[in-house]
Design an enzyme around this catalytic site. Structure first.
Site, PDB file in Angstrom:
ATOM      1  N   HIS A  78      -8.967   5.673   1.264  1.00  0.00           N
ATOM      2  CA  HIS A  78      -7.744   5.039   0.777  1.00  0.00           C
ATOM      3  C   HIS A  78      -6.539   5.953   0.696  1.00  0.00           C
ATOM      4  O   HIS A  78      -5.435   5.483   0.463  1.00  0.00           O
ATOM      5  CB  HIS A  78      -7.974   4.328  -0.557  1.00  0.00           C
ATOM      6  N   HIS A 136      -6.379  -2.158   8.469  1.00  0.00           N
ATOM      7  CA  HIS A 136      -6.163  -1.950   7.036  1.00  0.00           C
ATOM      8  C   HIS A 136      -5.675  -0.527   6.747  1.00  0.00           C
ATOM      9  O   HIS A 136      -6.359   0.290   6.143  1.00  0.00           O
ATOM     10  CB  HIS A 136      -7.418  -2.242   6.232  1.00  0.00           C
ATOM     11  N   HIS A 157       0.784  -1.227   0.000  1.00  0.00           N
ATOM     12  CA  HIS A 157       0.000   0.000   0.000  1.00  0.00           C
ATOM     13  C   HIS A 157       0.823   1.288   0.000  1.00  0.00           C
ATOM     14  O   HIS A 157       0.594   2.132  -0.843  1.00  0.00           O
ATOM     15  CB  HIS A 157      -1.010   0.029   1.159  1.00  0.00           C
TER      16      HIS A 157
END
Length: 596
Positions: A447, A366, A260
């Site tokens: 995100h 996450h 990520h």
């Protein structure tokens, strides 16, 4: 010695005569001749690059123009004198694939300005083959490009598998972490005419059989030297635009599973999102953690500091987790579960590993982006599974939380930001984040979250799953947004300044996973990438993956807005041409910054 297959000769050196000879690969010399010979893809990692060797010439003030093909966009950039020495020649970036390219190099030598035109045939794009794609490369379709944005170049990347990936797994069956997530790198740079002008060789930078070189290549950012840096499985890599691998580093010994985000910050170090191996929980169970560690390393790869979010935040908070659509949880794409809302029982009893659920050893946090604020030596994280943007100090104390109030325990209540309207007055919001009589919205399963240093504001990509901690009755009610917030850290308030996507793109722009929004100083603009738009299809039925309908055919949407405007100056639609191959991130690329 030049490797076989790397040597390519100038095809239009106007001053070369038919009688000129290379005399066994030796470059032509002479006062009226250009520089040395051409080397295609000199480091094997970037097939749309070349190098003009120097052949003993001492040059300065170099500039390059790769001329446009019909209907295309030229690329021009200066090259720093030190970069010429660093690369061993003039770097040529932006060749058209499967095309006889023409480019001009201009330089100063012995007090005189000189230039020369070259030609070179570059190969077709090869991003690797998978059995569920139906075209060789993504289709990049410009919709809107204002004249003053025509010179834009955008880096985009994809997550895709080729049937050979994930051959390596952890041996700890109780806590497999996320190591089994593996995919072929899909790194490319596109122009505003829709042409691919650079891509990374997936065969030389990825190896599914290698512990060090397997894993998704994700989170590409630029270093202070203008190099590309990204995380990939069990390490991170740094490469020049020309494809020269500057460094490759393994993660520090106690950490695993980088993905990520990997970003160099103002103090010169790298911040990387990782996980921990052999982590002892309070109940005595030994697990590998999932996407819940932030590590700081220096540029040599040595550990400087780390943030263990299992200790800093609450891994038992399930308010956001039980509102998720089970069909798309980042890399876990299961079209048959699309529309199913996760239950409290499911998140509590989920298997250990990369499964959304509560407690250490599951994907409860996450973390998918990291930023750094040098004004108070703090990090800023986006937590998809807490639907929260959080600022944490070097002392590992939470400074503020941008999130709906439901589920946050007493110790975090005074860290929650209070939404305010344009008039500065507090808004009345429910614990689920619904704010009455206001356009303000919290971000949901975000995100990216980045500070805009030039404005003192914050950009967040609001993916929009689990909005207001529930699933809507109709899937088409979902939407994603690029958002800018003004956060007053003294008064602990947050105000929404700008948003795009809810009314403009609606469900067609809904991106359940991935994506980015980032301010661009050079044009005072916002670049946004709705990376997984179309993942569940628009008007298609869930669970139907036939190639002749829309389901699973991602059509990412890239837009760039002049600051504060609603009408995009650029819109480019990108069709992955592969089922469930989701776009991940986009970045504006400026060759002058990378070849300085």
């Amino acid at each position: 010695m030049i490797k076989k297959g790397l040597l390519a000769l100038s095809l239009v050196a106007a001053s070369m005569t038919a009688s000129a000879s290379l005399e066994g690969m030796k470059p032509i010399v002479g006062p009226d001749q250009p520089l040395g010979y051409l080397i295609h893809n000199p480091y094997e990692n970037a097939p749309l690059t070349a190098l003009v060797t120097l052949n003993g010439h001492s040059i300065s003030d170099v500039s390059v123009t790769v001329h446009a093909k019909e209907g295309g966009v030229p690329i021009s950039y200066p090259v720093g004198d030190i970069r010429i020495m660093d690369e061993g020649g003039v770097p040529i970036f932006g060749l058209y694939p499967n095309h006889m390219n023409t480019f001009t190099v201009t330089w100063t030598e012995a007090g005189e300005q000189r230039s020369h035109d070259y030609q070179m045939l570059a190969p077709a794009v090869d991003l690797g083959y998978t059995n569920d794609q139906w075209a060789h490369t993504p289709l990049i379709k410009p919709i809107t490009v204002d004249p003053d944005f025509k010179d834009r170049l955008y880096f985009i990347n994809w997550t895709k598998a080729d049937g050979k990936v994930a051959q390596l797994n952890h041996n700890n069956i109780e806590g497999p972490g996320t190591f089994n997530w593996d995919g072929v790198p899909g790194f490319m740079i596109v122009d505003t005419a829709g042409d691919i002008r650079w891509y990374m060789n997936p065969y030389t930078t990825h190896d599914s059989k290698s512990y060090e070189n397997a894993g998704y290549a994700m989170g590409m950012n630029l270093t202070d030297k203008g190099n590309m840096v990204w995380v990939q499985g069990q390490g991170w890599k740094q490469m020049t635009l020309m494809g020269r691998m500057v460094s490759e580093h393994s993660l520090p010994g106690d950490f695993i599973d980088a993905s990520h985000e990997g970003i160099q910050v103002e103090n010169g170090n790298m911040l990387i999102r990782a996980a921990r191996k052999n982590y002892r929980r309070a109940d005595g169970k030994l697990v590998n953690t999932v996407r819940d560690q932030i590590i700081e390393v220096d540029m040599n790869g040595q550990l400087v500091d780390f943030w263990d979010l299992n200790e800093i935040l609450d891994p038992m908070r399930d308010a956001a987790l039980i509102s998720l659509d089970a069909g798309a949880v980042c890399l876990n794409i299961n079209i048959n579960k699309a529309g199913h809302q996760t239950t409290a029982e499911e998140v509590a009893s989920a298997p250990l590993g990369d499964i959304h659920g509560i407690d250490v050893g599951r994907n409860w946090a996450h973390i998918n982006s990291i930023d750094y604020d040098p004004t108070d030596d703090s990090i800023i994280i986006s937590s998809r599974h807490q639907s929260a943007v959080i600022k944490i100090g070097r002392d590992k104390e939470v400074k503020w939380i941008l999130s709906a109030a439901k589920g946050w325990s007493e110790q975090y209540q005074d860290k929650l930001l209070q939404p305010i309207g344009a008039d500065g007055k507090a808004l009345s919001c429910t614990i689920r984040g619904e704010c009455k009589d206001s356009d303000f919205e919290f971000s949901w399963t975000s995100h990216t979250a980045y500070k805009v240093d030039e404005k003192g504001t914050w950009t967040v990509f609001d993916n929009g799953d689990g909005r207001n901690l529930r699933q809507p009755f109709f899937a088409k009610e979902k939407y994603s947004r690029a958002v800018e917030y003004d956060i007053d850290e003294t008064n602990m308030t947050v105000k929404q300044l700008w948003a795009y996507g809810k009314d403009e793109l609606k469900y067609a722009g809904y991106s359940p996973v991935t994506s980015i929004v980032k301010y661009q100083q050079d044009k005072d603009s916002m670049m946004s990438y709705f990376a997984s738009a179309g993942l569940f299809g628009v008007g298609g039925g869930y669970g139907n993956t036939k190639m002749d309908d829309t389901t699973g055919k991602v059509k990412s949407i890239l837009v760039e807005h002049r600051y504060g405007e609603q009408e995009p100056a650029v819109r480019i639609d990108i069709d992955s041409h592969q089922l469930f191959a989701t776009g991940y991130r986009a970045q504006v690329i400026r060759p002058a910054d990378m070849l300085k």
